[in-house]
Design a protein around this motif. Structure first.
Motif, PDB file in Angstrom:
ATOM      1  N   SER A  28      -5.022 -12.890  10.960  1.00 35.75           N
ATOM      2  CA  SER A  28      -5.578 -11.548  11.147  1.00 35.75           C
ATOM      3  C   SER A  28      -6.028 -11.391  12.587  1.00 35.75           C
ATOM      4  CB  SER A  28      -6.778 -11.306  10.223  1.00 35.75           C
ATOM      5  OG  SER A  28      -6.390 -11.360   8.867  1.00 35.75           O
ATOM      6  N   GLN A  29      -5.844 -10.195  13.116  1.00 32.82           N
ATOM      7  CA  GLN A  29      -6.363  -9.865  14.435  1.00 32.82           C
ATOM      8  C   GLN A  29      -6.862  -8.423  14.408  1.00 32.82           C
ATOM      9  OE1 GLN A  29      -3.247 -10.220  17.343  1.00 32.82           O
ATOM     10  NE2 GLN A  29      -1.986  -8.642  16.440  1.00 32.82           N
ATOM     11  N   VAL A  30      -7.759  -8.113  15.326  1.00 31.09           N
ATOM     12  CA  VAL A  30      -8.348  -6.777  15.391  1.00 31.09           C
ATOM     13  C   VAL A  30      -7.884  -6.082  16.667  1.00 31.09           C
ATOM     14  CG1 VAL A  30     -10.482  -5.459  15.583  1.00 31.09           C
ATOM     15  CG2 VAL A  30     -10.361  -7.391  14.019  1.00 31.09           C
ATOM     16  N   HIS A  31      -7.357  -4.879  16.512  1.00 33.17           N
ATOM     17  CA  HIS A  31      -7.002  -4.027  17.648  1.00 33.17           C
ATOM     18  C   HIS A  31      -8.145  -3.031  17.891  1.00 33.17           C
ATOM     19  CE1 HIS A  31      -2.880  -5.357  18.156  1.00 33.17           C
ATOM     20  NE2 HIS A  31      -2.685  -5.253  16.875  1.00 33.17           N
ATOM     21  N   VAL A  32      -8.671  -3.009  19.104  1.00 32.01           N
ATOM     22  CA  VAL A  32      -9.689  -2.034  19.487  1.00 32.01           C
ATOM     23  C   VAL A  32      -9.043  -1.049  20.467  1.00 32.01           C
ATOM     24  CG1 VAL A  32     -11.944  -1.653  20.533  1.00 32.01           C
ATOM     25  CG2 VAL A  32     -11.516  -3.734  19.192  1.00 32.01           C
ATOM     26  N   PHE A  33      -9.138   0.237  20.151  1.00 31.18           N
ATOM     27  CA  PHE A  33      -8.483   1.263  20.948  1.00 31.18           C
ATOM     28  C   PHE A  33      -9.452   1.858  21.976  1.00 31.18           C
ATOM     29  CE2 PHE A  33      -6.418   1.048  16.782  1.00 31.18           C
ATOM     30  CZ  PHE A  33      -5.106   0.793  17.181  1.00 31.18           C
ATOM     31  N   PRO A  34      -8.926   2.586  22.987  1.00 32.40           N
ATOM     32  CA  PRO A  34      -9.786   3.160  24.045  1.00 32.40           C
ATOM     33  C   PRO A  34     -10.921   4.028  23.524  1.00 32.40           C
ATOM     34  CG  PRO A  34      -7.489   3.274  24.715  1.00 32.40           C
ATOM     35  CD  PRO A  34      -7.490   2.797  23.293  1.00 32.40           C
ATOM     36  N   LYS A  68     -12.646   3.402  21.045  1.00 34.56           N
ATOM     37  CA  LYS A  68     -13.510   2.452  20.343  1.00 34.56           C
ATOM     38  C   LYS A  68     -13.272   2.412  18.831  1.00 34.56           C
ATOM     39  CE  LYS A  68     -17.198   2.485  23.776  1.00 34.56           C
ATOM     40  NZ  LYS A  68     -18.653   2.625  24.026  1.00 34.56           N
ATOM     41  N   SER A  69     -12.246   3.112  18.357  1.00 31.02           N
ATOM     42  CA  SER A  69     -11.833   2.915  16.972  1.00 31.02           C
ATOM     43  C   SER A  69     -11.092   1.578  16.886  1.00 31.02           C
ATOM     44  CB  SER A  69     -10.925   4.057  16.519  1.00 31.02           C
ATOM     45  OG  SER A  69      -9.723   4.083  17.278  1.00 31.02           O
ATOM     46  N   TRP A  70     -10.966   1.032  15.687  1.00 31.62           N
ATOM     47  CA  TRP A  70     -10.330  -0.269  15.556  1.00 31.62           C
ATOM     48  C   TRP A  70      -9.510  -0.353  14.275  1.00 31.62           C
ATOM     49  CZ3 TRP A  70     -11.885  -3.507  11.461  1.00 31.62           C
ATOM     50  CH2 TRP A  70     -13.050  -3.091  10.787  1.00 31.62           C
ATOM     51  N   LYS A  71      -8.602  -1.310  14.276  1.00 33.84           N
ATOM     52  CA  LYS A  71      -7.725  -1.530  13.125  1.00 33.84           C
ATOM     53  C   LYS A  71      -7.562  -3.027  12.903  1.00 33.84           C
ATOM     54  CE  LYS A  71      -3.212  -1.110  13.423  1.00 33.84           C
ATOM     55  NZ  LYS A  71      -1.841  -0.561  13.519  1.00 33.84           N
ATOM     56  N   HIS A  72      -7.619  -3.414  11.625  1.00 36.53           N
ATOM     57  CA  HIS A  72      -7.451  -4.810  11.234  1.00 36.53           C
ATOM     58  C   HIS A  72      -5.966  -5.028  10.905  1.00 36.53           C
ATOM     59  CE1 HIS A  72     -10.016  -8.244   9.627  1.00 36.53           C
ATOM     60  NE2 HIS A  72      -8.776  -8.685   9.588  1.00 36.53           N
ATOM     61  N   GLU A  73      -5.305  -5.904  11.644  1.00 37.83           N
ATOM     62  CA  GLU A  73      -3.878  -6.163  11.416  1.00 37.83           C
ATOM     63  C   GLU A  73      -3.692  -7.508  10.722  1.00 37.83           C
ATOM     64  OE1 GLU A  73       0.411  -6.162  13.754  1.00 37.83           O
ATOM     65  OE2 GLU A  73      -1.458  -6.152  14.895  1.00 37.83           O
ATOM     66  N   VAL A  74      -2.905  -7.509   9.647  1.00 35.32           N
ATOM     67  CA  VAL A  74      -2.621  -8.717   8.873  1.00 35.32           C
ATOM     68  C   VAL A  74      -1.187  -9.144   9.140  1.00 35.32           C
ATOM     69  CG1 VAL A  74      -2.437  -9.700   6.557  1.00 35.32           C
ATOM     70  CG2 VAL A  74      -4.289  -8.111   7.090  1.00 35.32           C
ATOM     71  N   LEU A  75      -1.004 -10.399   9.521  1.00 35.17           N
ATOM     72  CA  LEU A  75       0.312 -10.931   9.871  1.00 35.17           C
ATOM     73  C   LEU A  75       0.636 -12.121   8.973  1.00 35.17           C
ATOM     74  CD1 LEU A  75      -0.331 -10.930  13.714  1.00 35.17           C
ATOM     75  CD2 LEU A  75       1.055  -9.272  12.475  1.00 35.17           C
ATOM     76  N   ILE A 103       1.178 -12.078  18.420  1.00 42.69           N
ATOM     77  CA  ILE A 103      -0.276 -12.138  18.507  1.00 42.69           C
ATOM     78  C   ILE A 103      -0.678 -11.575  19.870  1.00 42.69           C
ATOM     79  CG2 ILE A 103      -2.207 -13.712  18.875  1.00 42.69           C
ATOM     80  CD1 ILE A 103      -1.764 -13.277  16.000  1.00 42.69           C
ATOM     81  N   ILE A 104      -1.472 -10.520  19.859  1.00 43.10           N
ATOM     82  CA  ILE A 104      -1.909  -9.888  21.104  1.00 43.10           C
ATOM     83  C   ILE A 104      -3.378 -10.209  21.355  1.00 43.10           C
ATOM     84  CG2 ILE A 104      -2.202  -7.692  22.306  1.00 43.10           C
ATOM     85  CD1 ILE A 104       0.079  -6.587  20.556  1.00 43.10           C
ATOM     86  N   ASN A 105      -4.186 -10.038  20.309  1.00 42.03           N
ATOM     87  CA  ASN A 105      -5.618 -10.286  20.437  1.00 42.03           C
ATOM     88  C   ASN A 105      -5.980 -11.604  19.770  1.00 42.03           C
ATOM     89  OD1 ASN A 105      -6.188  -7.675  21.655  1.00 42.03           O
ATOM     90  ND2 ASN A 105      -5.685  -6.836  19.656  1.00 42.03           N
ATOM     91  N   ARG A 106      -7.232 -11.959  19.872  1.00 45.98           N
ATOM     92  CA  ARG A 106      -7.704 -13.222  19.326  1.00 45.98           C
ATOM     93  C   ARG A 106      -7.610 -13.217  17.788  1.00 45.98           C
ATOM     94  NH1 ARG A 106     -12.478 -15.569  17.540  1.00 45.98           N
ATOM     95  NH2 ARG A 106     -12.722 -17.762  18.099  1.00 45.98           N
ATOM     96  N   VAL A 107      -7.091 -14.316  17.235  1.00 48.57           N
ATOM     97  CA  VAL A 107      -7.012 -14.466  15.782  1.00 48.57           C
ATOM     98  C   VAL A 107      -8.413 -14.666  15.231  1.00 48.57           C
ATOM     99  CG1 VAL A 107      -6.167 -15.930  13.919  1.00 48.57           C
ATOM    100  CG2 VAL A 107      -4.696 -15.433  15.869  1.00 48.57           C
ATOM    101  N   ILE A 108      -8.788 -13.880  14.210  1.00 50.99           N
ATOM    102  CA  ILE A 108     -10.128 -14.007  13.643  1.00 50.99           C
ATOM    103  C   ILE A 108     -10.113 -14.707  12.284  1.00 50.99           C
ATOM    104  CG2 ILE A 108     -11.047 -12.020  14.868  1.00 50.99           C
ATOM    105  CD1 ILE A 108     -10.729 -10.409  12.298  1.00 50.99           C
ATOM    106  N   ASP A 109      -8.971 -14.716  11.609  1.00 57.65           N
ATOM    107  CA  ASP A 109      -8.812 -15.434  10.345  1.00 57.65           C
ATOM    108  C   ASP A 109      -7.450 -16.097  10.347  1.00 57.65           C
ATOM    109  OD1 ASP A 109     -11.207 -14.920   8.823  1.00 57.65           O
ATOM    110  OD2 ASP A 109     -10.551 -12.841   8.661  1.00 57.65           O
ATOM    111  N   SER A 110      -7.367 -17.297   9.802  1.00 56.26           N
ATOM    112  CA  SER A 110      -6.075 -17.968   9.690  1.00 56.26           C
ATOM    113  C   SER A 110      -6.087 -18.900   8.485  1.00 56.26           C
ATOM    114  CB  SER A 110      -5.747 -18.750  10.963  1.00 56.26           C
ATOM    115  OG  SER A 110      -6.792 -19.649  11.277  1.00 56.26           O
TER     116      SER A 110
END
Length: 394
Positions: free
Chosen positions: A69-75, A77-84, A374-381
């Motif tokens: 899982s990684q989190v995308h934070v947009f300009p 300041k909204s965010w989205k949780h992405e599951v890979l 993977i673009i941002n830091r992985v928060i769950d694996s």
């Protein structure tokens, strides 16, 4: 007198060949012939295909299901949780001392919103039990089938406030196959508490006895069962299924393994080997060559390094357990945590940057696996040894 050998028919040869094909090919073949569709859905063929897949698991080729899982934070300041979700096919060529691998992204459309993640809580025979948002799902990644489980009658909506109002929360989830009933089951442990203050802070939390329930796939329903464990017991890991039992790494002031017999639906406590005097601490369990195994680690803050031991449970008679230290790895720098052991000497780990690494303890060699995107830091694996199957969940 010689026995008459049964003649193999063309249909038998078709079944033998098709039962060794990957699920993706079989899903396509269902659309070619009606007879093939009937065959592929038959329980005997499903069992034969699963048996062949399990036998292949012990070859030099291994398949690993990786959940990140990684989190995308947009300009704005909204965010989205992405599951890979990725499937890693690994092959170790021992003579050449080379590791070959292939990565396939699964792109599974889990039912969730952008702020919810997906966590694996159990696995058995190609079926994964996950929590997606607020839903418990049984999912076969190979066939892309889902089953959403009905709501619990023991888990209550969060109270709006007030003291001495019952609050319930998920404590642990396990999934496996009951060989006696020949049915798949999910077991859920529920933590209960109330608060002695209207603000409902942690310091005013009063633990209450746990409750538990079991879901059976055949009836598609839950039933409450007895559970006699301390109210301060907290399962801390994804469950591991083995030979009719679910296992959790658990804490209640000390570390131990909680097991659940899917047949008689009873819980048991299994002691871990003592490693505290050496500074090592257990924190995870996994399946290793048809045995329960556990990681324990030692962190050296001054050197920013981590050492790891893997212990395997040899025997458990219902009262006592015996353990053997399988291997020692490290010290490593920049390692977040070990994920699983995919060969007797090949340890899969993830580093602090979210990169997946395979470590061969026999030759002390690290191989970085290129697993995009993977673009941002992985928060769950999470990672588990996976066997593809066509076992239905619907």
């Amino acid at each position: 007198m010689s026995q008459v050998r049964k003649t193999e028919t063309p249909e038998d040869r078709v079944v033998a060949i098709m039962s060794k094909l990957p699920p993706k090919s079989l899903m396509r073949f269902k659309c070619i012939r009606k007879s093939w569709c009937t065959l592929i859905h038959s329980p005997s063929f499903v069992a034969k295909h699963l048996s062949n897949s399990v036998d292949n698991k012990f070859s030099s080729y291994n398949c690993i299901l990786l959940n990140r899982s990684q989190v995308h934070v947009f300009p704005d300041k909204s965010w989205k949780h992405e599951v890979l979700w990725s499937m890693i096919s690994l092959f170790n060529e021992r003579l050449a001392r080379s590791l070959y691998y292939d990565v396939k992204d699964l792109n599974i459309p889990f039912p969730r919103d952008d702020h919810q993640h997906v966590l694996i809580h159990g696995y058995c025979n190609g079926i994964v039990c996950v929590i997606s948002g607020k839903n418990i799902l049984l999912c076969n990644p190979a066939t892309r089938e889902f089953r959403q489980l009905p709501d619990s009658f023991l888990l209550l909506p969060s109270p709006l406030g007030g003291k001495f109002e019952l609050e319930t929360d998920l404590g642990g989830l396990g999934f496996g196959y009951d060989c006696r009933a020949k049915d798949y089951k999910v077991v859920r442990i529920i933590e209960n508490c109330e608060y002695s203050d209207d603000e409902r802070t942690y310091y005013h939390r009063i633990p209450l006895p746990h409750t538990a329930e079991v879901y059976t796939m055949a009836t598609n329903s839950w039933k409450e069962i007895k559970i006699h464990i301390s109210s301060k017991t907290y399962p801390c890991s994804c469950s591991v299924y083995l030979k009719g039992f679910c296992y959790w790494f658990t804490r209640d002031g000390e570390e131990f393994i909680l097991s659940f017999d899917l047949g008689d639906e009873r819980f048991h406590r299994i002691q871990l080997p003592s490693r505290r005097e050496s500074g090592f601490e257990f924190f995870y369990i996994f399946l290793c060559n048809e045995s329960i195994a556990s990681f324990c680690s030692l962190c050296d803050r001054s050197e920013d390094s981590k050492s790891c031991e893997i212990w395997v449970m040899d025997d458990y008679d219902g009262v006592k357990s015996s353990w053997t230290k399988l291997l020692v790895a490290g010290p490593f720098k920049g390692i977040e945590k070990p994920l699983t052991l995919w060969k007797c000497d090949e340890l899969l780990m993830i580093d602090t940057d979210g990169r997946v690494i395979s470590y061969n303890s026999g030759i002390g060699y690290l191989t970085y696996l290129h697993i995009p995107p993977i673009i941002n830091r992985v928060i769950d694996s999470q990672a588990l040894i996976y066997v593809e199957s066509i076992v239905p969940v619907k």
